[in-house]
Design a protein around this motif. Sequence first.
Motif, PDB file in Angstrom:
ATOM      1  N   ALA A 129       0.833  -1.206   0.000  1.00 42.07           N
ATOM      2  CA  ALA A 129       0.000   0.000   0.000  1.00 42.07           C
ATOM      3  C   ALA A 129       0.871   1.261   0.000  1.00 42.07           C
ATOM      4  O   ALA A 129       2.074   1.206   0.293  1.00 42.07           O
ATOM      5  CB  ALA A 129      -0.916   0.000   1.228  1.00 42.07           C
ATOM      6  N   HIS A 130       0.241   2.386  -0.286  1.00 44.41           N
ATOM      7  CA  HIS A 130       0.933   3.676  -0.256  1.00 44.41           C
ATOM      8  C   HIS A 130       1.519   3.893   1.153  1.00 44.41           C
ATOM      9  O   HIS A 130       0.902   3.519   2.146  1.00 44.41           O
ATOM     10  CB  HIS A 130      -0.068   4.796  -0.588  1.00 44.41           C
ATOM     11  CG  HIS A 130       0.584   6.116  -0.750  1.00 44.41           C
ATOM     12  ND1 HIS A 130       0.933   6.912   0.325  1.00 44.41           N
ATOM     13  CD2 HIS A 130       0.971   6.795  -1.864  1.00 44.41           C
ATOM     14  CE1 HIS A 130       1.491   8.016  -0.117  1.00 44.41           C
ATOM     15  NE2 HIS A 130       1.531   7.978  -1.435  1.00 44.41           N
ATOM     16  N   PRO A 131       2.704   4.514   1.258  1.00 49.96           N
ATOM     17  CA  PRO A 131       3.333   4.711   2.571  1.00 49.96           C
ATOM     18  C   PRO A 131       2.442   5.405   3.611  1.00 49.96           C
ATOM     19  O   PRO A 131       2.465   5.048   4.790  1.00 49.96           O
ATOM     20  CB  PRO A 131       4.572   5.554   2.248  1.00 49.96           C
ATOM     21  CG  PRO A 131       4.899   5.197   0.836  1.00 49.96           C
ATOM     22  CD  PRO A 131       3.572   4.955   0.162  1.00 49.96           C
ATOM     23  N   LEU A 132       1.645   6.383   3.202  1.00 51.41           N
ATOM     24  CA  LEU A 132       0.761   7.049   4.164  1.00 51.41           C
ATOM     25  C   LEU A 132      -0.338   6.120   4.660  1.00 51.41           C
ATOM     26  O   LEU A 132      -0.778   6.220   5.806  1.00 51.41           O
ATOM     27  CB  LEU A 132       0.154   8.320   3.552  1.00 51.41           C
ATOM     28  CG  LEU A 132       1.130   9.466   3.305  1.00 51.41           C
ATOM     29  CD1 LEU A 132       0.429  10.618   2.589  1.00 51.41           C
ATOM     30  CD2 LEU A 132       1.776   9.937   4.606  1.00 51.41           C
ATOM     31  N   VAL A 133      -0.764   5.209   3.817  1.00 51.28           N
ATOM     32  CA  VAL A 133      -1.764   4.214   4.215  1.00 51.28           C
ATOM     33  C   VAL A 133      -1.132   3.227   5.197  1.00 51.28           C
ATOM     34  O   VAL A 133      -1.750   2.857   6.200  1.00 51.28           O
ATOM     35  CB  VAL A 133      -2.345   3.488   2.982  1.00 51.28           C
ATOM     36  CG1 VAL A 133      -3.270   2.354   3.398  1.00 51.28           C
ATOM     37  CG2 VAL A 133      -3.086   4.476   2.090  1.00 51.28           C
TER      38      VAL A 133
END
Length: 184
Positions: A129-133
């Motif tokens: 997943a995206h790093p912020l997620v």
Amino acid sequence: MARPDLRAQVELVLFDVDGVLTDGTLLIGPEGEALKPFNVRDGVAVGLLRQHGIKSGVLSAKSSQPLITRASQLGMDVIKIGFNRKLEAIEQIAEEWGIAAERIGFVGDDIIDIPVMRRVGVSYAPADAHPLVLETADRITRAPGGRGVAREVAEDLLAAKGLGQAEMYAHMLEDEDAMRRLVQ
């Protein structure tokens, strides 16, 4: 501040689709139709959740016939597609089903999923997943999107309820017909 572990109280699990139930690949056929590759392990997960009294569904910003077909084949309880404002959709689902948002689990992989992940009782993200997620998620699966994420989430939720794997799968191990239905 760490959130409380509410996994054992989850009554409904909702999955984003692209990047969670699929690897995010979108195949476009000669007629312009979209094809989505789903993982059979995730089909087993939906049956596993159902067997243990947990509802399942999809919540996606996109709408496609392959998604509707797959969710229907699996007998998912909730099919909410075409929702760019997923947080509003969560509130609708909670009201429609009479389930507090804190008793809903959600699996997301991209920025649009973060508000929902913060609102529900427990949030998961695939390994890719995206790093912020990944920073937002309560739990991160070992599997990347489209490679059995739902199965891993189902097993994690049932383990939180105190079930060992033999107990989780007892119905399948004792019933060949049930096993065939779950892997369709």
